[in-house]
Design a protein around this motif. Structure first.
Motif, mmCIF file in Angstrom:
data_model
loop_
_atom_site.group_PDB
_atom_site.id
_atom_site.type_symbol
_atom_site.label_atom_id
_atom_site.label_comp_id
_atom_site.label_asym_id
_atom_site.label_seq_id
_atom_site.Cartn_x
_atom_site.Cartn_y
_atom_site.Cartn_z
ATOM 1 N N TYR A 264 0.833 -1.338 0.034
ATOM 2 C CA TYR A 264 0.009 0.145 -0.209
ATOM 3 C C TYR A 264 0.773 1.129 0.014
ATOM 4 O O TYR A 264 1.991 1.363 0.773
ATOM 5 C CB TYR A 264 -0.836 0.088 1.302
ATOM 6 N N GLU A 265 0.441 2.149 -0.781
ATOM 7 C CA GLU A 265 0.953 3.757 -0.705
ATOM 8 C C GLU A 265 -0.026 4.763 -0.991
ATOM 9 O O GLU A 265 -0.783 4.631 -1.496
ATOM 10 C CB GLU A 265 2.214 3.635 -2.147
ATOM 11 N N THR A 266 0.481 5.884 -0.014
ATOM 12 C CA THR A 266 -0.120 6.884 -0.130
ATOM 13 C C THR A 266 0.653 8.209 -0.056
ATOM 14 O O THR A 266 1.767 8.094 0.549
ATOM 15 C CB THR A 266 -1.233 6.968 0.937
ATOM 16 N N ASP A 279 -3.053 9.062 -5.733
ATOM 17 C CA ASP A 279 -2.425 9.172 -4.411
ATOM 18 C C ASP A 279 -2.710 8.154 -3.529
ATOM 19 O O ASP A 279 -2.131 8.039 -2.337
ATOM 20 C CB ASP A 279 -3.205 10.556 -3.788
ATOM 21 N N GLN A 280 -3.564 6.895 -4.042
ATOM 22 C CA GLN A 280 -3.438 5.780 -3.097
ATOM 23 C C GLN A 280 -3.313 4.743 -4.158
ATOM 24 O O GLN A 280 -4.048 4.781 -5.108
ATOM 25 C CB GLN A 280 -4.609 5.786 -2.323
ATOM 26 N N ARG A 282 -2.926 0.037 -3.738
ATOM 27 C CA ARG A 282 -2.848 -1.158 -3.384
ATOM 28 C C ARG A 282 -2.718 -2.181 -4.099
ATOM 29 O O ARG A 282 -3.514 -2.329 -5.473
ATOM 30 C CB ARG A 282 -4.028 -1.296 -2.357
ATOM 31 N N THR A 332 -6.578 1.605 -6.929
ATOM 32 C CA THR A 332 -5.964 2.943 -7.012
ATOM 33 C C THR A 332 -7.023 3.782 -6.623
ATOM 34 O O THR A 332 -8.071 3.827 -7.009
ATOM 35 C CB THR A 332 -5.112 3.315 -8.252
ATOM 36 N N THR A 348 -12.186 5.827 -7.355
ATOM 37 C CA THR A 348 -11.278 4.688 -7.081
ATOM 38 C C THR A 348 -11.638 3.436 -8.096
ATOM 39 O O THR A 348 -12.590 3.567 -8.732
ATOM 40 C CB THR A 348 -11.899 3.953 -5.638
#
Length: 511
Positions: A264-266, A279-280, A282, A332, A348
């Motif tokens: 996961y990244e944000t 900006d998000q 997974r 995303t 999303t």
């Protein structure tokens, strides 16, 4: 159409490109010190000691040390604690597992004829786990430099829409024509994470990221694995006169491994003024590996006198035939994740093709090994023993070789031959036995940093009830390693210390 969004094909597709790497080779080449409680308590230093069901897996001639027929079974409790540090943020994760990891029997036949030189014969059958594949790793932290977008860009750049089917109109194509590399690019493109610089050019080979620059990308990564690597040993050994013991093992190996990872990244970086901003992210992966293999062992023990013995053993490579199944999906969130790319609307996107990719079966040749041993026996009072092994990790090879040129070259460049030292001692007093051991296993990597050296301390006790024996052991080991999330693009890793604690109980029966 610009995007091929959430293709909902369900089924199985054969997949010929390779995603196997050096981690897969080492997973089945590095072995744990499993076996009976007595074996574990003495650090596995049994190459010249023999007389133990697990000692046969070190030196096949060891079955001749038994005086009577014997059978045994071992129950072990495994605990692995992973302490990870990712850019200054520390996390801990534990995995505990209870398993019957060993069961076997040995049968001894004495030649009572005074005319022959072959004095004794032994056959045995033993099953052992060679590696406990249960593990849990979790780490989190803020990466000041790199985003996962680099992983997907590394697969997309250099590919035209015609070379990477998912980038264009897939009419006329079946999903089994998508290779692993194209699938990674597919996820990046269809999740709006990356876009072509010139979408109208069919020869476009350059892509850009929709992740806002600025660094400080918050990452979490979890890994959970279950399974085993085990072997079934068929042993035959013969004693020549009173001084030479010879043995042979035929080993049948089994692999069953399941691993799930979730990344996961944000970030809170300023969004792009136009177009898309993600900006998000997974990214989930599920891997299932299964297969079988074969190896052999040759061993000899020389009795120098009644107190001193020496052993020498050779273990061939294990020739494994493996199958991989892989499932992936990606989610995303961000601004402009729609056909009109309206950067004021937050959306999303779920990209889940619901496809299980079946790899073509492949083969792995693991490292071979040589072990030299010695033991000094203090009559009935006890013994001290030592084993020194050399394992040739650069011999790990994937095949067909033409499909794994890069992977095999990487193994040759970064792996080395590694030394393992095992020391053991045992003191006996009537029905009781007190044991201790030490093991040091050198890193298979030349740099000693990707995977560090393993150090293990162990101890245990045993009690003989006559025809039945009970042994208990405890071992504590640790090694440092780098836990990498991806093998390209985002290659930053967490520095992890793995701590291994094991309690084993063995019950033995004279037959």
């Amino acid at each position: 159409m610009k995007k091929i969004f959430a293709i909902c094909l369900t089924g199985l597709s054969f997949y010929t490109a390779s995603s196997q790497d050096i981690n897969d080779a080492l997973r089945y080449s590095i072995q744990d010190l499993n076996g009976t409680a007595r074996f574990r308590a003495m650090g596995g230093a049994f190459g010249a000691v023999g007389g133990d069901l697990s000692a046969i897996s070190v030196n096949p001639a060891g079955s001749l040390i038994f005086n009577n027929n014997q059978a045994g079974v071992t129950l072990s409790d495994y605990n692995i604690a992973n302490k990870s540090n990712y850019f200054g943020t520390q996390r801990n994760e534990n995995d505990n597992h209870l398993d019957f990891n060993q069961a076997g029997a040995v049968f001894v036949f004495n030649n009572n004829s005074k005319k022959g030189d072959w004095k004794k014969f032994a056959i045995s059958l033993n099953y052992e786990n060679t590696k406990n594949l249960n593990n849990s790793v979790y780490f989190a932290g803020t990466n000041p430099y790199n985003s996962v977008d680099q992983y997907f860009l590394s697969y997309a750049n250099g590919r035209t829409p015609s070379e990477a089917v998912p980038f264009g109109n897939i009419t006329g194509y079946t999903y089994d024509q998508l290779y692993f590399n194209e699938q990674q690019a597919y996820f990046g493109y269809n999740s709006y994470l990356i876009d072509p610089f010139n979408p109208s050019d069919p020869n476009n080979t350059n892509y850009y990221t929709n992740v806002a620059p600025g660094g400080n990308y918050y990452h979490t990564y979890s890994l959970n694995s279950k399974g085993y690597s085990s072997k079934l040993e068929f042993n035959l050994a013969m004693q020549y006169q009173d001084w030479l013991l010879l043995g042979l093992n035929m080993n049948f190996h089994f692999v069953d491994f399941r691993q799930t990872t979730s990344f996961y990244e944000t970030n809170n970086n300023p969004i792009y003024s136009t177009g898309t901003t993600v900006d998000q992210i997974r990214f989930n992966n599920e891997l299932y590996t299964y297969g079988n293999g074969f190896s052999m062992q040759l061993g000899a023990i020389i009795k120098a006198n009644k107190n001193l013995r020496f052993g020498l053993a050779y273990e061939t490579p294990t020739w494994l035939k493996l199958n991989d199944e892989l499932r992936q999906n990606m989610i995303t969130s961000g601004y402009g994740l729609n056909a009109n790319q309206n950067n004021t609307q937050y959306n999303t996107v779920v990209v889940d093709p619901q496809i299980t990719m079946l790899y073509e079966p492949y083969r792995l040749r693991t490292a071979d090994k040589v072990t030299a041993s010695g033991v000094y026996i203090f009559g009935k009072r006890g013994l001290i023993s030592a084993d020194v092994s050399r394992k040739f990790y650069a011999g790990n090879t994937f095949s067909p070789r033409r499909d794994f040129t890069e992977e095999n070259a990487n193994i040759d460049n970064v792996l080395q031959s590694a030394t393992e030292v095992r020391l053991g001692a045992e003191i006996k007093a009537k029905q009781w036995s007190l044991r201790g051991g030490y093991r040091w296993d050198q890193s298979p990597y030349k740099n000693h940093y990707t995977i560090g050296h393993l150090t293990t301390y162990s101890g245990g006790i045993g009690y003989s009830f006559g025809d039945t024996k009970l042994d208990i052991s405890y071992s504590h080991g640790f090694r440092n390693y780098n836990q990498q999330m991806f093998n390209r693009g985002l290659t930053d890793s967490a520095r992890t210390k793995a701590v291994y604690d094991n309690v084993s109980v063995t019950v033995l029966f004279e037959l």
